[in-house]
Design a protein around this motif. Structure first.
Motif, PDB file in Angstrom:
ATOM      1  N   LYS A  19      47.147  44.692  37.398  1.00 20.97           N
ATOM      2  CA  LYS A  19      48.181  44.898  36.855  1.00 20.97           C
ATOM      3  C   LYS A  19      49.012  45.668  37.900  1.00 20.97           C
ATOM      4  O   LYS A  19      50.309  45.422  37.712  1.00 20.97           O
ATOM      5  CB  LYS A  19      47.635  45.931  35.399  1.00 20.97           C
ATOM      6  N   GLU A  20      48.608  46.623  38.477  1.00 20.09           N
ATOM      7  CA  GLU A  20      49.219  47.380  39.402  1.00 20.09           C
ATOM      8  C   GLU A  20      48.541  47.652  40.721  1.00 20.09           C
ATOM      9  O   GLU A  20      47.256  47.488  40.597  1.00 20.09           O
ATOM     10  CB  GLU A  20      49.773  49.010  38.941  1.00 20.09           C
ATOM     11  N   VAL A  21      49.390  47.688  41.842  1.00 19.86           N
ATOM     12  CA  VAL A  21      48.596  48.103  43.088  1.00 19.86           C
ATOM     13  C   VAL A  21      49.329  49.215  43.546  1.00 19.86           C
ATOM     14  O   VAL A  21      50.571  49.120  43.734  1.00 19.86           O
ATOM     15  CB  VAL A  21      48.833  46.693  43.854  1.00 19.86           C
ATOM     16  N   PHE A  22      48.566  50.088  44.349  1.00 19.45           N
ATOM     17  CA  PHE A  22      49.266  51.101  45.261  1.00 19.45           C
ATOM     18  C   PHE A  22      48.450  51.367  46.061  1.00 19.45           C
ATOM     19  O   PHE A  22      47.267  51.022  46.176  1.00 19.45           O
ATOM     20  CB  PHE A  22      49.456  52.265  44.279  1.00 19.45           C
ATOM     21  N   ILE A  23      48.829  52.301  47.207  1.00 18.87           N
ATOM     22  CA  ILE A  23      48.163  52.786  48.391  1.00 18.87           C
ATOM     23  C   ILE A  23      48.417  54.337  48.680  1.00 18.87           C
ATOM     24  O   ILE A  23      49.322  54.956  47.709  1.00 18.87           O
ATOM     25  CB  ILE A  23      48.617  52.124  49.754  1.00 18.87           C
ATOM     26  N   SER A  24      47.470  54.952  49.135  1.00 23.79           N
ATOM     27  CA  SER A  24      47.675  56.448  49.321  1.00 23.79           C
ATOM     28  C   SER A  24      47.320  56.846  50.638  1.00 23.79           C
ATOM     29  O   SER A  24      46.628  55.919  51.503  1.00 23.79           O
ATOM     30  CB  SER A  24      46.776  57.339  48.448  1.00 23.79           C
ATOM     31  N   GLY A  25      47.800  58.049  51.169  1.00 27.60           N
ATOM     32  CA  GLY A  25      47.799  58.468  52.551  1.00 27.60           C
ATOM     33  C   GLY A  25      48.259  59.902  52.545  1.00 27.60           C
ATOM     34  O   GLY A  25      49.093  60.292  51.971  1.00 27.60           O
ATOM     35  N   SER A  26      47.815  60.836  53.511  1.00 26.93           N
ATOM     36  CA  SER A  26      48.124  62.089  53.585  1.00 26.93           C
ATOM     37  C   SER A  26      49.889  62.101  53.964  1.00 26.93           C
ATOM     38  O   SER A  26      50.345  63.313  53.180  1.00 26.93           O
ATOM     39  CB  SER A  26      47.201  62.931  54.711  1.00 26.93           C
ATOM     40  N   GLY A  27      50.363  61.629  54.596  1.00 27.60           N
ATOM     41  CA  GLY A  27      51.852  61.435  55.044  1.00 27.60           C
ATOM     42  C   GLY A  27      52.688  61.009  53.626  1.00 27.60           C
ATOM     43  O   GLY A  27      53.620  61.523  53.125  1.00 27.60           O
ATOM     44  N   LYS A  28      52.274  59.676  53.325  1.00 20.67           N
ATOM     45  CA  LYS A  28      52.974  58.936  52.509  1.00 20.67           C
ATOM     46  C   LYS A  28      52.740  59.198  51.000  1.00 20.67           C
ATOM     47  O   LYS A  28      53.430  58.902  50.088  1.00 20.67           O
ATOM     48  CB  LYS A  28      52.554  57.439  52.729  1.00 20.67           C
ATOM     49  N   LYS A  29      51.522  59.910  50.932  1.00 25.17           N
ATOM     50  CA  LYS A  29      51.283  60.280  49.313  1.00 25.17           C
ATOM     51  C   LYS A  29      50.756  58.855  48.711  1.00 25.17           C
ATOM     52  O   LYS A  29      49.899  58.398  49.189  1.00 25.17           O
ATOM     53  CB  LYS A  29      52.377  61.322  48.605  1.00 25.17           C
ATOM     54  N   ILE A  30      51.540  58.654  47.536  1.00 25.97           N
ATOM     55  CA  ILE A  30      50.966  57.641  46.716  1.00 25.97           C
ATOM     56  C   ILE A  30      52.323  56.638  46.782  1.00 25.97           C
ATOM     57  O   ILE A  30      53.345  56.951  46.470  1.00 25.97           O
ATOM     58  CB  ILE A  30      50.838  57.756  45.286  1.00 25.97           C
ATOM     59  N   VAL A  31      52.149  55.334  47.281  1.00 18.69           N
ATOM     60  CA  VAL A  31      53.130  54.378  47.288  1.00 18.69           C
ATOM     61  C   VAL A  31      52.930  53.014  46.448  1.00 18.69           C
ATOM     62  O   VAL A  31      51.607  52.579  46.759  1.00 18.69           O
ATOM     63  CB  VAL A  31      53.292  53.899  48.802  1.00 18.69           C
ATOM     64  N   PRO A  32      53.697  52.528  45.753  1.00 19.05           N
ATOM     65  CA  PRO A  32      53.503  51.436  45.013  1.00 19.05           C
ATOM     66  C   PRO A  32      53.575  50.154  45.963  1.00 19.05           C
ATOM     67  O   PRO A  32      54.325  50.137  46.863  1.00 19.05           O
ATOM     68  CB  PRO A  32      54.673  51.105  43.786  1.00 19.05           C
ATOM     69  N   ILE A  33      52.775  49.227  45.471  1.00 20.93           N
ATOM     70  CA  ILE A  33      52.758  47.658  46.246  1.00 20.93           C
ATOM     71  C   ILE A  33      53.302  46.729  45.377  1.00 20.93           C
ATOM     72  O   ILE A  33      52.898  46.495  44.247  1.00 20.93           O
ATOM     73  CB  ILE A  33      51.345  47.497  46.621  1.00 20.93           C
ATOM     74  N   ARG A  34      54.364  46.034  45.756  1.00 24.94           N
ATOM     75  CA  ARG A  34      54.874  45.034  45.017  1.00 24.94           C
ATOM     76  C   ARG A  34      54.192  43.761  44.997  1.00 24.94           C
ATOM     77  O   ARG A  34      54.119  43.141  43.882  1.00 24.94           O
ATOM     78  CB  ARG A  34      56.392  44.925  45.425  1.00 24.94           C
ATOM     79  N   GLN A  35      53.940  43.438  46.235  1.00 27.62           N
ATOM     80  CA  GLN A  35      53.194  42.001  46.591  1.00 27.62           C
ATOM     81  C   GLN A  35      52.109  42.166  47.709  1.00 27.62           C
ATOM     82  O   GLN A  35      52.312  42.940  48.344  1.00 27.62           O
ATOM     83  CB  GLN A  35      54.121  40.934  46.575  1.00 27.62           C
ATOM     84  N   VAL A  36      51.395  41.409  47.439  1.00 29.85           N
ATOM     85  CA  VAL A  36      50.284  40.902  48.538  1.00 29.85           C
ATOM     86  C   VAL A  36      50.502  39.659  48.983  1.00 29.85           C
ATOM     87  O   VAL A  36      50.068  38.694  48.097  1.00 29.85           O
ATOM     88  CB  VAL A  36      48.869  41.507  48.247  1.00 29.85           C
ATOM     89  N   GLU A  37      50.649  39.072  50.323  1.00 29.04           N
ATOM     90  CA  GLU A  37      51.081  37.928  50.388  1.00 29.04           C
ATOM     91  C   GLU A  37      52.143  37.448  49.554  1.00 29.04           C
ATOM     92  O   GLU A  37      53.327  37.881  49.203  1.00 29.04           O
ATOM     93  CB  GLU A  37      49.752  36.899  50.583  1.00 29.04           C
ATOM     94  N   GLU A  38      51.764  36.415  48.630  1.00 30.88           N
ATOM     95  CA  GLU A  38      52.642  35.682  47.664  1.00 30.88           C
ATOM     96  C   GLU A  38      52.470  36.237  46.359  1.00 30.88           C
ATOM     97  O   GLU A  38      53.211  36.017  45.466  1.00 30.88           O
ATOM     98  CB  GLU A  38      52.827  34.271  47.935  1.00 30.88           C
ATOM     99  N   GLN A  39      51.371  36.991  46.261  1.00 29.89           N
ATOM    100  CA  GLN A  39      51.001  37.409  44.739  1.00 29.89           C
ATOM    101  C   GLN A  39      51.904  38.683  44.342  1.00 29.89           C
ATOM    102  O   GLN A  39      51.626  39.867  45.221  1.00 29.89           O
ATOM    103  CB  GLN A  39      49.561  37.891  44.945  1.00 29.89           C
ATOM    104  N   VAL A  40      52.780  38.673  43.259  1.00 30.89           N
ATOM    105  CA  VAL A  40      53.540  39.801  43.008  1.00 30.89           C
ATOM    106  C   VAL A  40      52.780  40.382  41.716  1.00 30.89           C
ATOM    107  O   VAL A  40      52.482  39.789  41.056  1.00 30.89           O
ATOM    108  CB  VAL A  40      55.173  39.141  42.592  1.00 30.89           C
ATOM    109  N   PHE A  41      53.008  41.618  41.891  1.00 27.69           N
ATOM    110  CA  PHE A  41      52.149  42.260  40.502  1.00 27.69           C
ATOM    111  C   PHE A  41      53.359  42.796  39.657  1.00 27.69           C
ATOM    112  O   PHE A  41      54.565  43.468  40.109  1.00 27.69           O
ATOM    113  CB  PHE A  41      51.682  43.741  41.192  1.00 27.69           C
ATOM    114  N   ASN A  42      53.005  43.017  38.554  1.00 30.87           N
ATOM    115  CA  ASN A  42      53.846  43.637  37.331  1.00 30.87           C
ATOM    116  C   ASN A  42      55.234  42.989  37.322  1.00 30.87           C
ATOM    117  O   ASN A  42      56.220  44.024  37.264  1.00 30.87           O
ATOM    118  CB  ASN A  42      53.779  45.322  37.560  1.00 30.87           C
ATOM    119  N   ASN A  43      55.520  41.825  37.667  1.00 29.62           N
ATOM    120  CA  ASN A  43      56.715  41.399  37.694  1.00 29.62           C
ATOM    121  C   ASN A  43      57.528  42.150  38.833  1.00 29.62           C
ATOM    122  O   ASN A  43      58.646  42.037  38.811  1.00 29.62           O
ATOM    123  CB  ASN A  43      57.566  41.182  36.491  1.00 29.62           C
ATOM    124  N   GLY A  44      57.094  42.330  40.001  1.00 29.52           N
ATOM    125  CA  GLY A  44      57.833  43.297  40.841  1.00 29.52           C
ATOM    126  C   GLY A  44      58.341  44.511  40.665  1.00 29.52           C
ATOM    127  O   GLY A  44      58.966  45.136  41.282  1.00 29.52           O
TER     128      GLY A  44
END
Lengths: 276, 276
Positions: A228-253
């Motif tokens: 349904k949704e994809v996100f990433i995390s890191g100490s500098g970036k905190k939590i960042v949403p992912i719109r797509q992986v390769e051609e797969q788009v999540f949650n209509n972008g």
């Protein structure tokens, strides 16, 4: 901006390491990275624990106690007086007259103003590519980011921000981030194997207790199809949403509701943490 | 012993690199390594070709021409006057104010007396363990040897000298050597994919023309079972027999006739090469 090299304040120009250090000859070294909110280091105990664990795993003799390194960090905050900085700790494999033996290490500490993250990333989400790859000793924060930097041309050409690693289709992490899928039932899932034990990951898990289900589990490329949704995390970036992986788009972008909620929760959680 | 840093002779103590260099921060850099017979560098044109190719692949801007680097090597030979030395060339990812961008590189050149290789290795052969691993960008001689150094404790415990890499059973190379099987028909076989393009490997191929069949091919763990002899090669170690891989012993634990022949041929070939 001052640096600390082997416990002593020094200028940036004098913060150097011998070309006979195993970090330069063999890429053998570890580091850690954390943020300061104002002049307060965030989750520093966790970062020092991980840094010392990384050193122990790579058998690099740490020249200072955890408390001494903590004091060096506080000394540099006091000295440099930068609001909202990011810190880097590097421990090298060490000076050696041989070329394949761990030697006398150097510990380098410095901070710099936190990078203003591209706000678009938080509002629109990032695009990722995939790569069959496993970081060397994934649970350790080594200095080896060769593959990530090597991939930058390919990423730029695709308008992508980073690569998502997998082995035989089993997902792990990005070059510098942990990776999460929110499934159709709002369960937050992150890979359990072959990943860096992220400090932000640890605190997201703690933060969502009682609100969202959080699973460290096996994830596969196939799981992206039903995400349904994809996100990433890191100490500098905190939590960042992912719109797509390769051609797969999540949650209509669009950035999903759970991800939005987590981004807000994490701001409050982090600020409360340094206030305590 | 003098070093050359960015084209200038310097002392060992002054051969240093900034902690803001991408080699230290991210393990991003390349190197090359060759032997001198007496005061004559062996196969230096090949090593410089590979070094420049490595730089180009990693997009590190080389600060000197090939001819200039060659001249710097000769200058250091003249200066240090060490008979039978080994040379190391390192090109760093470069000084950067960022933490993930290629910057202004440093080129470091130094030599040291050639290590006397343990004669037992040539007479009795070495033991290897296996490891499922692929070097990052295998065709490039990057500075990343993290995994090799990390494996040293396991190797020491097993009385083994190095690890033989494979992926899903397909063999490639060792941490710092190419790998060869001599089959029951005395055909010399070496892995064709995911390997460093060894200079010694190249010259073995040329040297055996007309005497032995030489194949760059796919090799698998299973091929070890029917191997008559096994050996490895590298610029420093030349040709070294392998007695066993894990529990599999070759040629009843004795150095095979083909391997012995190649070791002798290679001595003559190398000496003839620098005489020309």
């Amino acid at each position: 901006m001052k640096y600390i090299l082997n416990g002593k304040l020094t200028s940036k120009e004098n913060a150097t390491v011998s070309v006979r250090d195993l970090a330069l000859m063999r890429g053998y070294g570890i580091f850690d990275y954390f943020r300061c909110i104002g002049l307060k280091p965030l989750f520093i105990e966790d970062h020092l624990d991980r840094f010392f664990n990384s050193a122990a795993t790579l058998r690099i003799p740490m020249p200072f106690s955890k408390e001494e390194v903590h004091q060096q960090v506080l000394k540099l905050i006091e000295e440099n007086q930068v609001m909202d900085s990011t810190f880097r700790l590097i421990l090298t494999g060490g000076y050696t007259e041989e070329s394949y033996e761990i030697g006398e290490p150097s510990l380098i500490i410095y901070n710099e103003p936190a990078i203003e993250w591209n706000m678009q990333a938080y509002e629109k989400g990032l695009k990722l590519l995939t790569l069959e790859y496993r970081r060397d000793i994934p649970e350790v924060k080594t200095i080896n980011y060769l593959m990530g930097i090597y991939q930058k041309v390919r990423l730029a050409e695709a308008g992508a921000a980073d690569v998502l690693f997998h082995m035989n289709g089993k997902l792990s992490e990005l070059t510098r981030s942990n990776f999460y899928i929110v499934d159709q039932n709002n369960v937050i899932k992150t890979a359990k194997d072959d990943v860096l034990l992220g400090i932000t990951r640890k605190h997201i898990k703690k933060m969502v207790e009682g609100k969202y289900q959080f699973e460290e589990t096996d994830l596969y490329l196939d799981d992206l199809k039903s995400a349904k949704e994809v996100f990433i995390s890191g100490s500098g970036k905190k939590i960042v949403p992912i719109r797509q992986v390769e051609e797969q788009v999540f949650n209509n972008g669009k950035v999903g509701e759970v991800t939005k909620d987590l981004i807000e929760m994490f701001e409050d959680y982090s600020e409360a943490f340094v206030r305590d």
